[in-house]
Design a protein around this motif. Structure first.
Motif, PDB file in Angstrom:
ATOM      1  N   SER A 151       0.739  -1.105  -0.057  1.00  0.00           N
ATOM      2  CA  SER A 151      -0.029  -0.015  -0.082  1.00  0.00           C
ATOM      3  C   SER A 151       0.873   1.166   0.219  1.00  0.00           C
ATOM      4  CB  SER A 151      -0.936  -0.096   1.353  1.00  0.00           C
ATOM      5  OG  SER A 151      -1.550   1.303   1.158  1.00  0.00           O
ATOM      6  N   SER A 152       0.372   2.219  -0.631  1.00  0.00           N
ATOM      7  CA  SER A 152       0.963   3.669  -0.816  1.00  0.00           C
ATOM      8  C   SER A 152       0.754   4.361   0.706  1.00  0.00           C
ATOM      9  CB  SER A 152       0.707   4.410  -1.926  1.00  0.00           C
ATOM     10  OG  SER A 152       1.162   3.930  -2.995  1.00  0.00           O
ATOM     11  N   SER A 153      -0.136   3.640   1.298  1.00  0.00           N
ATOM     12  CA  SER A 153      -0.726   4.449   2.671  1.00  0.00           C
ATOM     13  C   SER A 153       0.726   4.137   3.724  1.00  0.00           C
ATOM     14  CB  SER A 153      -2.044   4.095   3.220  1.00  0.00           C
ATOM     15  OG  SER A 153      -2.910   4.406   2.448  1.00  0.00           O
ATOM     16  N   ASP A 154       0.432   4.895   4.891  1.00  0.00           N
ATOM     17  CA  ASP A 154       1.358   4.699   6.029  1.00  0.00           C
ATOM     18  C   ASP A 154       1.093   3.604   6.761  1.00  0.00           C
ATOM     19  OD1 ASP A 154       2.000   5.330   9.006  1.00  0.00           O
ATOM     20  OD2 ASP A 154       3.281   6.475   7.892  1.00  0.00           O
ATOM     21  N   GLU A 155       2.125   2.979   6.979  1.00  0.00           N
ATOM     22  CA  GLU A 155       1.967   1.628   7.885  1.00  0.00           C
ATOM     23  C   GLU A 155       1.049   1.592   8.959  1.00  0.00           C
ATOM     24  OE1 GLU A 155       5.244  -1.556   9.975  1.00  0.00           O
ATOM     25  OE2 GLU A 155       5.902   0.501   9.568  1.00  0.00           O
ATOM     26  N   VAL A 160      -2.419   1.302   7.590  1.00  0.00           N
ATOM     27  CA  VAL A 160      -2.829   0.148   7.206  1.00  0.00           C
ATOM     28  C   VAL A 160      -2.920  -0.918   8.285  1.00  0.00           C
ATOM     29  CG1 VAL A 160      -2.024  -1.867   5.646  1.00  0.00           C
ATOM     30  CG2 VAL A 160      -1.707   0.578   5.002  1.00  0.00           C
ATOM     31  N   HIS A 161      -2.015  -0.842   9.267  1.00  0.00           N
ATOM     32  CA  HIS A 161      -1.958  -1.825  10.325  1.00  0.00           C
ATOM     33  C   HIS A 161      -3.227  -1.710  11.444  1.00  0.00           C
ATOM     34  CE1 HIS A 161       2.288  -3.661  10.249  1.00  0.00           C
ATOM     35  NE2 HIS A 161       1.854  -3.392   8.788  1.00  0.00           N
ATOM     36  N   GLY A 162      -3.622  -0.250  11.615  1.00  0.00           N
ATOM     37  CA  GLY A 162      -4.584  -0.124  12.508  1.00  0.00           C
ATOM     38  C   GLY A 162      -6.012  -0.644  12.048  1.00  0.00           C
ATOM     39  N   HIS A 163      -6.148  -0.237  10.574  1.00  0.00           N
ATOM     40  CA  HIS A 163      -7.547  -0.655  10.038  1.00  0.00           C
ATOM     41  C   HIS A 163      -7.628  -2.424  10.244  1.00  0.00           C
ATOM     42  CE1 HIS A 163      -9.242   3.339   9.114  1.00  0.00           C
ATOM     43  NE2 HIS A 163      -8.097   3.431   8.632  1.00  0.00           N
ATOM     44  N   LEU A 164      -6.507  -2.632   9.511  1.00  0.00           N
ATOM     45  CA  LEU A 164      -6.517  -4.464   9.483  1.00  0.00           C
ATOM     46  C   LEU A 164      -6.633  -5.025  10.920  1.00  0.00           C
ATOM     47  CD1 LEU A 164      -3.447  -4.837   7.079  1.00  0.00           C
ATOM     48  CD2 LEU A 164      -5.752  -5.347   6.664  1.00  0.00           C
ATOM     49  N   ALA A 165      -5.977  -4.528  11.984  1.00  0.00           N
ATOM     50  CA  ALA A 165      -6.076  -4.805  13.188  1.00  0.00           C
ATOM     51  C   ALA A 165      -7.558  -4.775  13.720  1.00  0.00           C
ATOM     52  CB  ALA A 165      -5.188  -4.417  14.103  1.00  0.00           C
ATOM     53  N   ARG A 166      -8.150  -3.574  13.403  1.00  0.00           N
ATOM     54  CA  ARG A 166      -9.552  -3.411  13.888  1.00  0.00           C
ATOM     55  C   ARG A 166     -10.605  -4.279  13.148  1.00  0.00           C
ATOM     56  NH1 ARG A 166     -13.317  -1.280  11.447  1.00  0.00           N
ATOM     57  NH2 ARG A 166     -12.102  -0.007  10.063  1.00  0.00           N
ATOM     58  N   ALA A 167     -10.236  -4.820  11.904  1.00  0.00           N
ATOM     59  CA  ALA A 167     -11.004  -5.845  11.305  1.00  0.00           C
ATOM     60  C   ALA A 167     -10.671  -7.133  11.657  1.00  0.00           C
ATOM     61  CB  ALA A 167     -11.016  -5.488   9.885  1.00  0.00           C
ATOM     62  N   GLY A 168      -9.665  -7.481  12.226  1.00  0.00           N
ATOM     63  CA  GLY A 168      -9.375  -8.830  12.525  1.00  0.00           C
ATOM     64  C   GLY A 168      -8.599  -9.355  11.569  1.00  0.00           C
ATOM     65  N   LEU A 169      -8.104  -8.901  10.659  1.00  0.00           N
ATOM     66  CA  LEU A 169      -7.285  -9.262   9.466  1.00  0.00           C
ATOM     67  C   LEU A 169      -5.825  -9.268   9.426  1.00  0.00           C
ATOM     68  CD1 LEU A 169      -9.427  -7.833   6.511  1.00  0.00           C
ATOM     69  CD2 LEU A 169      -9.551 -10.237   7.678  1.00  0.00           C
ATOM     70  N   THR A 191       3.894  -7.030   5.156  1.00  0.00           N
ATOM     71  CA  THR A 191       3.072  -5.559   4.586  1.00  0.00           C
ATOM     72  C   THR A 191       4.155  -4.925   4.110  1.00  0.00           C
ATOM     73  OG1 THR A 191       3.115  -4.247   6.705  1.00  0.00           O
ATOM     74  CG2 THR A 191       1.070  -5.763   6.285  1.00  0.00           C
ATOM     75  N   ALA A 192       3.987  -3.904   3.124  1.00  0.00           N
ATOM     76  CA  ALA A 192       5.048  -3.026   2.643  1.00  0.00           C
ATOM     77  C   ALA A 192       4.147  -1.794   2.374  1.00  0.00           C
ATOM     78  CB  ALA A 192       5.611  -3.459   1.279  1.00  0.00           C
TER      79      ALA A 192
END
Length: 217
Positions: free
Chosen positions: A108-112, A115-124, A131-132
């Motif tokens: 993702s071009s977005s900040d780590e 990305v990690h915050g949203h993935l963690a909240r979604a349980g993914l 991740t890169a």
């Protein structure tokens, strides 16, 4: 096509953060009794944020407080994100990838942190091996840097992975890294702009992962 890994874009593909971006700006314009002109909002890979504030400032006129506007809009968008689920079909694809013993990565071009915050909240997040992110490379998509970094961290050549993208510049980045790419266009990009993709779907829910891989092979 023998595959070892799937590499997913994040914004607009795994989660529809594009819609929350647009909605947050529409909401902020309405706080001033105005309607956001939606035309061109997602031009130039989403449009520079400073120009969006400048447009609102010009529409509001004297008395516009940019800092207050920024904080209010981001707080509203955060509330939208609290209940934002993964895009349709994504959880199923992740489940099917596990059954097929395929490794998962995000480029993702977005900040780590984003990305990690949203993935963690979604349980993914725990399901993704690598991740890169944009803060780890010099160039953003269509530059292939995040894909090359993901491949490096996976320890794989491009011929052993498949990319998934929702924008033409994302597809261009994946192809520049030597990857095959499946496009699932987000709601703000015309499907006819994905000529470089190996396959174009309307949704991740359209097809089972094994069938998709058969189509690409």
């Amino acid at each position: 096509m023998t595959l070892d890994a799937l590499i997913f874009d994040f914004d607009g593909l795994i989660m529809d953060t594009e819609s929350t971006l647009l909605e947050s700006w529409r909401w902020e314009w309405r706080q001033h009794g105005l309607e956001l002109p939606a035309e061109g909002f997602f031009a130039a890979h989403g449009g520079p944020v400073p120009e969006r504030y400048e447009a609102l400032a010009a529409a509001v006129g004297a008395g516009y407080d940019r800092q207050a506007s920024h904080e209010r809009r981001n707080a509203y968008r955060q509330r939208l994100h609290e209940t934002l689920p993964p895009a349709p079909g994504i959880r199923d694809w992740f489940d099917q990838a596990a059954e097929l013993e395929l490794r998962l990565a995000v480029a993702s071009s977005s900040d780590e942190q984003w990305v990690h915050g949203h993935l963690a909240r979604a349980g993914l997040l725990s399901r993704i091996e690598v991740t890169a992110c944009g803060n780890e490379v010099a160039g953003h998509k269509p530059d292939p840097a995040v894909y090359l970094l993901a491949l490096q961290r996976l320890g794989l050549g491009a011929d052993r992975a498949l990319a998934f993208e929702d924008t033409p510049h994302g597809v261009a980045a994946a192809r520049a890294a030597g990857l095959r790419c499946v496009a699932v266009p987000n709601a703000f990009v015309a499907a006819d702009r994905f000529g470089r993709a190996d396959l174009v779907l309307t949704s991740a829910a359209d097809i089972a992962l094994a069938a998709l891989i058969d189509k690409i092979s």
